[in-house]
Write an enzyme that holds these catalytic residues in place. Structure first.
Site, PDB file in Angstrom:
ATOM      1  N   ASN A   9       0.696  -0.893  -0.003  1.00 27.09           N
ATOM      2  CA  ASN A   9      -0.033   0.176  -0.215  1.00 27.09           C
ATOM      3  C   ASN A   9       0.826   1.081   0.102  1.00 27.09           C
ATOM      4  O   ASN A   9       1.372   1.504   0.990  1.00 27.09           O
ATOM      5  CB  ASN A   9      -0.904  -0.146   0.920  1.00 27.09           C
ATOM      6  CG  ASN A   9      -1.604   1.293   1.586  1.00 27.09           C
ATOM      7  OD1 ASN A   9      -1.648   2.067   0.622  1.00 27.09           O
ATOM      8  ND2 ASN A   9      -2.103   1.472   2.562  1.00 27.09           N
ATOM      9  N   TRP A  10       0.977   1.849  -1.065  1.00 26.80           N
ATOM     10  CA  TRP A  10       2.084   3.217  -1.171  1.00 26.80           C
ATOM     11  C   TRP A  10       1.412   4.369  -0.520  1.00 26.80           C
ATOM     12  O   TRP A  10       2.031   5.193  -0.473  1.00 26.80           O
ATOM     13  CB  TRP A  10       2.029   3.202  -2.721  1.00 26.80           C
ATOM     14  CG  TRP A  10       3.113   2.194  -3.338  1.00 26.80           C
ATOM     15  CD1 TRP A  10       3.860   1.281  -2.835  1.00 26.80           C
ATOM     16  CD2 TRP A  10       3.448   2.314  -4.675  1.00 26.80           C
ATOM     17  NE1 TRP A  10       4.627   0.719  -3.717  1.00 26.80           N
ATOM     18  CE2 TRP A  10       4.294   1.157  -5.060  1.00 26.80           C
ATOM     19  CE3 TRP A  10       2.984   2.806  -5.802  1.00 26.80           C
ATOM     20  CZ2 TRP A  10       4.943   0.884  -6.060  1.00 26.80           C
ATOM     21  CZ3 TRP A  10       3.623   2.685  -7.155  1.00 26.80           C
ATOM     22  CH2 TRP A  10       4.584   1.546  -7.209  1.00 26.80           C
ATOM     23  N   LYS A  11       0.043   4.302  -0.130  1.00 28.98           N
ATOM     24  CA  LYS A  11      -0.493   5.396   0.531  1.00 28.98           C
ATOM     25  C   LYS A  11      -0.280   6.629  -0.277  1.00 28.98           C
ATOM     26  O   LYS A  11      -0.448   6.546  -1.576  1.00 28.98           O
ATOM     27  CB  LYS A  11       0.027   5.654   2.033  1.00 28.98           C
ATOM     28  CG  LYS A  11       0.037   4.326   2.727  1.00 28.98           C
ATOM     29  CD  LYS A  11       0.283   4.446   4.210  1.00 28.98           C
ATOM     30  CE  LYS A  11       0.476   3.107   4.969  1.00 28.98           C
ATOM     31  NZ  LYS A  11       0.343   3.064   6.360  1.00 28.98           N
ATOM     32  N   HIS A  92      -8.916   1.226   5.782  1.00 29.16           N
ATOM     33  CA  HIS A  92      -7.620   1.270   6.478  1.00 29.16           C
ATOM     34  C   HIS A  92      -7.583   2.542   7.478  1.00 29.16           C
ATOM     35  O   HIS A  92      -8.658   3.314   7.540  1.00 29.16           O
ATOM     36  CB  HIS A  92      -6.725   2.030   5.312  1.00 29.16           C
ATOM     37  CG  HIS A  92      -5.162   1.983   5.831  1.00 29.16           C
ATOM     38  ND1 HIS A  92      -4.886   2.927   6.718  1.00 29.16           N
ATOM     39  CD2 HIS A  92      -4.246   1.173   5.388  1.00 29.16           C
ATOM     40  CE1 HIS A  92      -3.376   2.653   6.906  1.00 29.16           C
ATOM     41  NE2 HIS A  92      -3.302   1.308   6.063  1.00 29.16           N
ATOM     42  N   GLU A  94      -6.087   4.658   8.502  1.00 27.09           N
ATOM     43  CA  GLU A  94      -5.793   6.223   8.165  1.00 27.09           C
ATOM     44  C   GLU A  94      -7.104   6.748   7.616  1.00 27.09           C
ATOM     45  O   GLU A  94      -7.444   8.014   7.808  1.00 27.09           O
ATOM     46  CB  GLU A  94      -4.637   6.215   7.256  1.00 27.09           C
ATOM     47  CG  GLU A  94      -3.238   6.000   7.791  1.00 27.09           C
ATOM     48  CD  GLU A  94      -2.418   5.546   6.962  1.00 27.09           C
ATOM     49  OE1 GLU A  94      -2.298   5.630   5.894  1.00 27.09           O
ATOM     50  OE2 GLU A  94      -1.335   4.926   7.663  1.00 27.09           O
ATOM     51  N   GLU A 162      -4.357  -5.031  11.081  1.00 24.69           N
ATOM     52  CA  GLU A 162      -3.283  -4.058  11.052  1.00 24.69           C
ATOM     53  C   GLU A 162      -3.502  -3.313  12.433  1.00 24.69           C
ATOM     54  O   GLU A 162      -4.270  -2.301  12.529  1.00 24.69           O
ATOM     55  CB  GLU A 162      -3.394  -3.031   9.979  1.00 24.69           C
ATOM     56  CG  GLU A 162      -3.410  -3.679   8.643  1.00 24.69           C
ATOM     57  CD  GLU A 162      -2.719  -2.334   7.617  1.00 24.69           C
ATOM     58  OE1 GLU A 162      -1.715  -2.877   7.199  1.00 24.69           O
ATOM     59  OE2 GLU A 162      -3.593  -1.415   7.592  1.00 24.69           O
ATOM     60  N   GLY A 168       3.615   2.089  10.821  1.00 25.70           N
ATOM     61  CA  GLY A 168       4.490   3.138  10.341  1.00 25.70           C
ATOM     62  C   GLY A 168       5.416   3.505  11.650  1.00 25.70           C
ATOM     63  O   GLY A 168       5.847   4.515  11.715  1.00 25.70           O
ATOM     64  N   SER A 207       4.540  -2.240  10.089  1.00 18.32           N
ATOM     65  CA  SER A 207       6.143  -2.403  10.117  1.00 18.32           C
ATOM     66  C   SER A 207       6.518  -3.779   9.690  1.00 18.32           C
ATOM     67  O   SER A 207       7.397  -4.399  10.233  1.00 18.32           O
ATOM     68  CB  SER A 207       6.462  -2.132  11.642  1.00 18.32           C
ATOM     69  OG  SER A 207       5.986  -0.820  11.856  1.00 18.32           O
ATOM     70  N   GLY A 228       3.160  -1.109   3.885  1.00 23.13           N
ATOM     71  CA  GLY A 228       3.299   0.324   3.925  1.00 23.13           C
ATOM     72  C   GLY A 228       4.625   0.732   3.305  1.00 23.13           C
ATOM     73  O   GLY A 228       5.060   0.480   2.522  1.00 23.13           O
ATOM     74  N   GLY A 229       5.501   1.181   4.287  1.00 21.80           N
ATOM     75  CA  GLY A 229       6.804   1.850   4.217  1.00 21.80           C
ATOM     76  C   GLY A 229       7.669   0.864   3.338  1.00 21.80           C
ATOM     77  O   GLY A 229       8.382   1.489   2.224  1.00 21.80           O
TER      78      GLY A 229
HETATM   79  O1  G3H Z   1      -1.180  -0.556   4.558  1.00 19.52           O
HETATM   80  C1  G3H Z   1      -0.297  -0.532   5.258  1.00 19.52           C
HETATM   81  C2  G3H Z   1      -0.064  -0.517   6.580  1.00 19.52           C
HETATM   82  O2  G3H Z   1      -0.527   0.643   7.264  1.00 19.52           O
HETATM   83  C3  G3H Z   1       1.413  -0.887   7.093  1.00 19.52           C
HETATM   84  O3  G3H Z   1       2.217   0.282   7.042  1.00 19.52           O
HETATM   85  O4  G3H Z   1       4.105  -1.140   6.944  1.00 19.52           O
HETATM   86  O5  G3H Z   1       4.495   1.410   6.869  1.00 19.52           O
HETATM   87  O6  G3H Z   1       3.838   0.239   8.906  1.00 19.52           O
HETATM   88  P1  G3H Z   1       3.725   0.288   7.510  1.00 19.52           P
END
Ligand code: G3H
Length: 245
Positions: A9-11, A92, A94, A162, A168, A207, A228-229
């Site tokens: 997920n590139w957000k 999600h 967020e 999650e 993050g 993470s 994500g990251g």
């Molecule tokens: O959608 C992905 C998640 O929010 C995980 O993000 O891997 O940066 O902690 P992260």
């Protein structure tokens, strides 16, 4: 046997040109045992889909619960389908926290997406406060049941657990705790939908990185990861895919 599912997920990251650079790199990597999906921003979806090899799917990070009309800034299911997108992330944390999407809104989005034949990655997870009070299982149960209220067929649903405190932050949930929650989620699905629960994929997110992906993916009830990251760098994402192979 559920096939492992590695999702990125590139957000709100990567321009279309940055996404194309990523596509060039990942296209060179051969994998065959796992399913792979990337969720870029809406403006990058179509070009990424055209430039990624067919084995890698792309997904929207969100979708509207409405058909069409006066909903400034929204993207509909038919717009996604029109550019060949078949998957969407819904709920999600967020979206829930920063854009105030309630369980009711998430539920309406899940129903709309399924009605229009999109596959859904439904995200769930507790906050640190809920975790510290020891209420995480009840909280996730409620989020899950509310989000699926009135949904009769969940074959096209993937669940992503999650924990918000692990997103993050570099704090990964231990693989044992993640497995325990994913097992709970499968049991709840089993109570509500019966044996289809054995086919539903349940992912862990929060993470995930190359160094912990193998351990997380080795768990019986964890069928993949939502990253994500670490999905922003092709070499890291490739390492995570390798961990699932
Ligand atoms: O959608 C992905 C998640 O929010 C995980 O993000 O891997 O940066 O902690 P992260």
């Amino acid at each position: 046997m559920r096939k492992k599912y590695i999702c990125g997920n590139w957000k709100m990251n990567k321009t279309s040109s940055e996404a194309l650079e990523f596509a060039k790199e990942i296209n060179k990597f051969e994998f065959n045992k796992v399913d792979v999906l990337l969720a870029p921003s809406f403006v990058t979806l179509e070009s990424l889909r055209k430039n990624l090899k067919d084995e890698i799917k792309v997904a929207g990070q969100n979708v509207s619960q409405f058909d069409e009309g006066a909903y400034t800034g929204e993207v509909s299911t038919s717009m996604l389908k029109d550019i060949g997108v078949e998957d969407v992330i819904i709920g999600h944390s967020e979206r829930r926290e920063k854009f105030l999407e309630s369980d009711e809104i998430i539920n309406a989005k899940v129903k709309k997406a399924l009605e229009d034949d999109l596959s859904v990655i439904l995200c769930l997870g507790e906050s640190i406060e809920v975790k510290e009070e020891g209420r995480e299982v009840d909280f996730v149960r409620e989020e899950l049941l509310n989000s699926l209220d009135g949904v009769k067929n969940i074959e096209k649903v993937t669940i992503a657990y999650e924990p918000i405190w692990a997103i993050g932050t570099g704090k990964t949930c231990s693989s044992e705790d993640a497995e325990k929650m994913c097992r709970e989620i499968r049991n709840i699905i089993d109570e509500k939908y019966g044996e289809v629960s054995q086919k539903i994929r349940i992912l862990y997110g929060g993470s995930v990185k190359p160094s912990n992906a193998g351990e997380i993916l080795s768990k019986e009830n964890i069928d993949g990861v939502l990253v994500g990251g670490a999905s922003l760098k092709a070499s890291d994402f490739i390492e995570i895919i390798k961990a699932g192979e």
